[in-house]
Motif scaffolding. Sequence first.
Motif, mmCIF file in Angstrom:
data_model
loop_
_atom_site.group_PDB
_atom_site.id
_atom_site.type_symbol
_atom_site.label_atom_id
_atom_site.label_comp_id
_atom_site.label_asym_id
_atom_site.label_seq_id
_atom_site.Cartn_x
_atom_site.Cartn_y
_atom_site.Cartn_z
ATOM 1 N N SER A 166 -46.160 -36.892 46.086
ATOM 2 C CA SER A 166 -45.210 -35.869 45.627
ATOM 3 C C SER A 166 -45.824 -34.475 45.694
ATOM 4 O O SER A 166 -47.020 -34.305 45.858
ATOM 5 C CB SER A 166 -44.768 -36.184 44.195
ATOM 6 O OG SER A 166 -45.887 -36.118 43.331
ATOM 7 N N GLY A 167 -44.981 -33.483 45.559
ATOM 8 C CA GLY A 167 -45.420 -32.100 45.442
ATOM 9 C C GLY A 167 -45.829 -31.461 46.751
ATOM 10 O O GLY A 167 -45.165 -31.575 47.776
ATOM 11 N N VAL A 168 -46.971 -30.782 46.702
ATOM 12 C CA VAL A 168 -47.451 -29.964 47.812
ATOM 13 C C VAL A 168 -47.671 -30.790 49.078
ATOM 14 O O VAL A 168 -47.347 -30.340 50.180
ATOM 15 C CB VAL A 168 -48.750 -29.232 47.406
ATOM 16 C CG1 VAL A 168 -49.352 -28.493 48.577
ATOM 17 C CG2 VAL A 168 -48.474 -28.274 46.257
ATOM 18 N N ALA A 169 -48.228 -31.970 48.951
ATOM 19 C CA ALA A 169 -48.495 -32.805 50.128
ATOM 20 C C ALA A 169 -47.210 -33.065 50.905
ATOM 21 O O ALA A 169 -47.206 -33.037 52.141
ATOM 22 C CB ALA A 169 -49.140 -34.117 49.714
ATOM 23 N N ARG A 170 -46.132 -33.291 50.199
ATOM 24 C CA ARG A 170 -44.839 -33.528 50.855
ATOM 25 C C ARG A 170 -44.375 -32.281 51.593
ATOM 26 O O ARG A 170 -43.878 -32.367 52.721
ATOM 27 C CB ARG A 170 -43.806 -33.956 49.820
ATOM 28 C CG ARG A 170 -42.464 -34.284 50.431
ATOM 29 C CD ARG A 170 -41.514 -34.835 49.415
ATOM 30 N NE ARG A 170 -41.989 -36.167 49.035
ATOM 31 C CZ ARG A 170 -41.543 -36.834 47.990
ATOM 32 N NH1 ARG A 170 -40.639 -36.307 47.208
ATOM 33 N NH2 ARG A 170 -41.997 -38.039 47.722
ATOM 34 N N GLU A 171 -44.550 -31.126 50.983
ATOM 35 C CA GLU A 171 -44.140 -29.879 51.624
ATOM 36 C C GLU A 171 -44.990 -29.585 52.863
ATOM 37 O O GLU A 171 -44.472 -29.155 53.886
ATOM 38 C CB GLU A 171 -44.205 -28.707 50.631
ATOM 39 C CG GLU A 171 -43.202 -28.819 49.494
ATOM 40 C CD GLU A 171 -41.768 -28.996 49.977
ATOM 41 O OE1 GLU A 171 -41.329 -28.227 50.875
ATOM 42 O OE2 GLU A 171 -41.080 -29.897 49.464
#
Length: 123
Positions: A29-34
């Motif tokens: 989740s979070g930054v890694a997904r972006e």
Amino acid sequence: MTPPFDICDRAFQFSIRVVKLCSFLHKISGVAREISKQLIRSGTSIGANVEESRAAQSTADFIHKLEIALKEARETRYWLKLIVATAIVPERRLLSLLSEINELMNIIAAIIIKSKQNRTKPF
């Protein structure tokens, strides 16, 4: 595994590896997904532009498409380095991808230079 000689095949194989990495990153989740969203765009665009260059309408068009592929490769290298720098994925797990993107950049740049000198498409 020996990388393919043909730049189109090699860029395609690189894209497959980027897709697999992004699939993994997307599960976080979070930054890694972006970041995975950015990486998937640039990392797969390299091969798409190299492939498009094969059907270029002129030498100038051929060079232009490869210049786009080189820009996308630079962006891809940026995202990979950011993933390492932020410890999302350990560097040791991305060393081969980082090495391959550097090699792809060198090959694409060499093709561009040769094509500008000769004003011909090498493939």
